[in-house]
Design an enzyme around this catalytic site. Structure first.
Site, short mmCIF file in Angstrom:
data_model
loop_
_atom_site.label_atom_id
_atom_site.label_comp_id
_atom_site.label_asym_id
_atom_site.label_seq_id
_atom_site.Cartn_x
_atom_site.Cartn_y
_atom_site.Cartn_z
N ASN A 160 33.34 37.81 41.51
CA ASN A 160 34.69 38.36 41.62
C ASN A 160 34.89 39.20 42.88
OD1 ASN A 160 32.94 40.27 40.40
ND2 ASN A 160 34.68 41.40 39.58
N SER A 235 27.88 40.40 33.63
CA SER A 235 28.17 40.51 32.20
C SER A 235 27.12 41.36 31.48
CB SER A 235 28.22 39.12 31.57
OG SER A 235 26.92 38.55 31.52
N GLU A 256 25.72 47.33 36.47
CA GLU A 256 27.13 47.56 36.21
C GLU A 256 27.66 46.35 35.45
OE1 GLU A 256 30.83 46.66 37.96
OE2 GLU A 256 30.90 48.64 38.89
N GLU A 388 35.80 41.03 26.57
CA GLU A 388 36.38 41.06 27.91
C GLU A 388 36.91 39.68 28.28
OE1 GLU A 388 35.08 42.96 32.17
OE2 GLU A 388 33.60 41.74 31.13
#
Length: 519
Positions: A160, A235, A256, A388
């Site tokens: 991303n 993830s 993270e 999510e």
């Protein structure tokens, strides 16, 4: 009219980037332009043997790099800072082609490594400087804290924000004297490869920054088993696997992970600002931001007004494929991910949720486009209620009291980011401090927290371990060496001294240390 690919993305340019990836017999992966599905380049895939060789080269280069004076290491990044700005448009072209995001998000992503460089160029001399402290015997002993590089750091970057995570997370590690082995996502390997070429143009030694490519199960074990430290963004499920393997190898890791981030709007909030913020919070980067908002909590007294204005603003957004600043929102990263987002919306609708706007794929725009979507009536038995979604989908909820809003915001396994909006900033801050989240933005969505490079940014609960940015963002890539010096042998009884007399003197000395604050 066919989409015109930027002139910067020539076949020779792209081939030159991927030529850096080692691959003896790993085959290749078709890296496509997301907007169209057309092939950009065949990306080599690395075998375990390729990864082992990459580590060997990185270790050899790291030994020399760590011996460089810190001032000379930092000079590389002063030159790189200028190069990254000079070539930001080309980097933006690459980010758009491989990820499908709109140009605003792509150009903003190019700014992140530059901001990280600026921060640590100022901070590194202080953080990495040896610190001398007193020892157990005043005047006769000292203890010095020395920061040593870990060695070779494995960085696993997501799709991303491939440039920001692949390069930014490497900067402080490199400054501290480490080497890097980076594994980008196959879909988005081009922009970090370009970033490495710019670092080398600025003077980073060749071989110090390695890149390997492949699917996680194929390359992950070898990548982690040869590392001295692992930095992972992705993830929660994958983070658990990485954390377990790092633990077995007795190496550190920073993770993270995912989020189901809430936004609370207080009664005195300025709705003009809230709606503008909510648009970015839900649909920025097509909802593919780890810190983006998926749950919005509104007071009953202002719910209808916000909902109507938010829906109108969402329906005014332009969506499309373009290498200019025209569209407000771009594509999802892949058709597979688009199907995942659609499955979340379909599941919610099947279980009673209402689509206020959006809710559909847009194959007329490209293979991975999905409309910005607002849902109402989402509950915890729905995928979109607890998992999510990581797409342009947000759920609206009413609350009666602030206590109820805080409880709803905290009713999740995640704790990465949160947003609170209110006219009384002090009150909004008090609400924010009650939310179980590593980052909380007041009257903003995420940029204020993430762009504050001097403060650590990480998740709590199932959203991660450790943090990037701040002093922690550099010190995590170092080991502490305690260099202790005793100038004269005075510890222990003197020859022939009665031990009871020695003990009495020792205990008296401890009392004196406490009274005089000597440490």
């Amino acid at each position: 009219m066919a989409l015109q690919r930027p002139a910067s993305l020539t076949d020779d340019f792209l081939q030159g980037l991927v030529a850096r990836v080692p691959s003896t017999s790993g085959g290749s992966w078709k890296l496509t332009e997301v907007y169209t599905g057309d092939l950009l380049v065949e990306l080599p895939q690395s075998t375990p043997a390729d990864i082992e060789r990459a580590y060997a080269e990185a270790r050899a280069a790291q030994r020399e790099w760590a011996a460089w004076p810190l001032k000379e290491r930092l000079a590389v990044f002063k030159r790189a800072h200028a190069l990254f700005i000079e070539n930001a448009q080309t980097t933006t072209d690459l980010i758009q082609a491989e990820s499908g995001k709109n140009r605003r998000m792509a150009i903003e992503e190019t700014c992140d490594p530059v901001m990280v460089m600026s921060h640590y160029l100022k901070r590194a001399p202080h953080l990495l400087k040896p610190v001398k402290r007193g020892g157990p015997i005043p005047m006769l002993s000292t203890s010095t804290e020395i920061r040593q590089p870990k060695g070779v750091v494995a960085i696993i970057a997501p799709w991303n924000f491939p440039f920001a995570t692949g390069i930014s997370d490497s900067i402080s590690a490199l400054m501290a004297g480490n080497a890097i082995v980076l594994k980008p996502d196959n879909k988005t390997a081009l922009s970090p490869l370009y970033g490495i070429s710019m670092l080398e143009q600025a003077g980073l030694p060749k071989g110090l920054f390695q890149v390997v490519c492949g699917e996680g199960p194929d390359v992950g074990p070898t990548l982690i088993d040869h590392a001295n430290y692992v930095m992972f963004t992705g993830s929660t499920s994958t983070g658990r696997v990485i954390g377990e393997r790092a633990g077995r190898n007795l190496i550190g890791c920073c993770l993270e992970l995912g989020g189901k981030n809430p936004m609370i709007v207080l009664e005195d909030a300025d709705l003009d600002e809230v709606v503008q913020g909510a648009i970015f919070g839900a649909f920025g980067n097509t909802g593919q931001i780890c810190m983006h908002i998926e749950r919005m909590y509104l007071p009953e007294s202002r719910y209808d007004e916000f909902r109507d204005r938010f829906v109108a603003a969402t329906e005014a957004l332009t969506i499309g494929a373009a290498y200019d600043f025209g569209p407000d929102m771009g594509s999802l990263v892949s058709p597979d991910h688009m199907e995942r987002v659609r499955a979340h919306v379909d599941d919610a609708v099947a279980k009673g949720a209402t689509v206020l706007t959006g809710g559909k794929a847009r194959p007329d725009l490209g293979p991975a486009f999905f409309e910005p979507t607002i849902l109402e009536g989402v509950t915890k038995d729905m995928l979109a209620g607890v998992t999510e979604t990581f797409g342009p989908v947000v759920a609206l909820h009413r609350y009666r009291t602030v206590d109820e809003a805080v409880a709803l915001a905290n009713d999740t396994d995640y704790g990465l980011n949160a947003s609170v909006w209110g006219g009384d900033v002090a009150t909004a801050c008090q609400v924010g401090m009650r939310i179980e989240s590593g980052n909380v933005n007041i009257n903003d969505i995420l940029a204020t927290a993430f762009a504050s490079k001097g403060t650590p940014s990480g998740g709590v609960k199932q959203s991660g371990v450790g943090a990037r940015h701040g002093d922690q963002g550099m010190l995590k890539y170092t080991d502490v060496q305690n260099l202790a010096v005793l100038k004269k042998q005075v510890m222990g009884a003197k020859p022939g001294q009665d031990y009871d007399t020695y003990v009495a003197g020792m205990l008296g000395g401890l009392k004196m240390m406490r009274k005089t604050r000597i440490r």
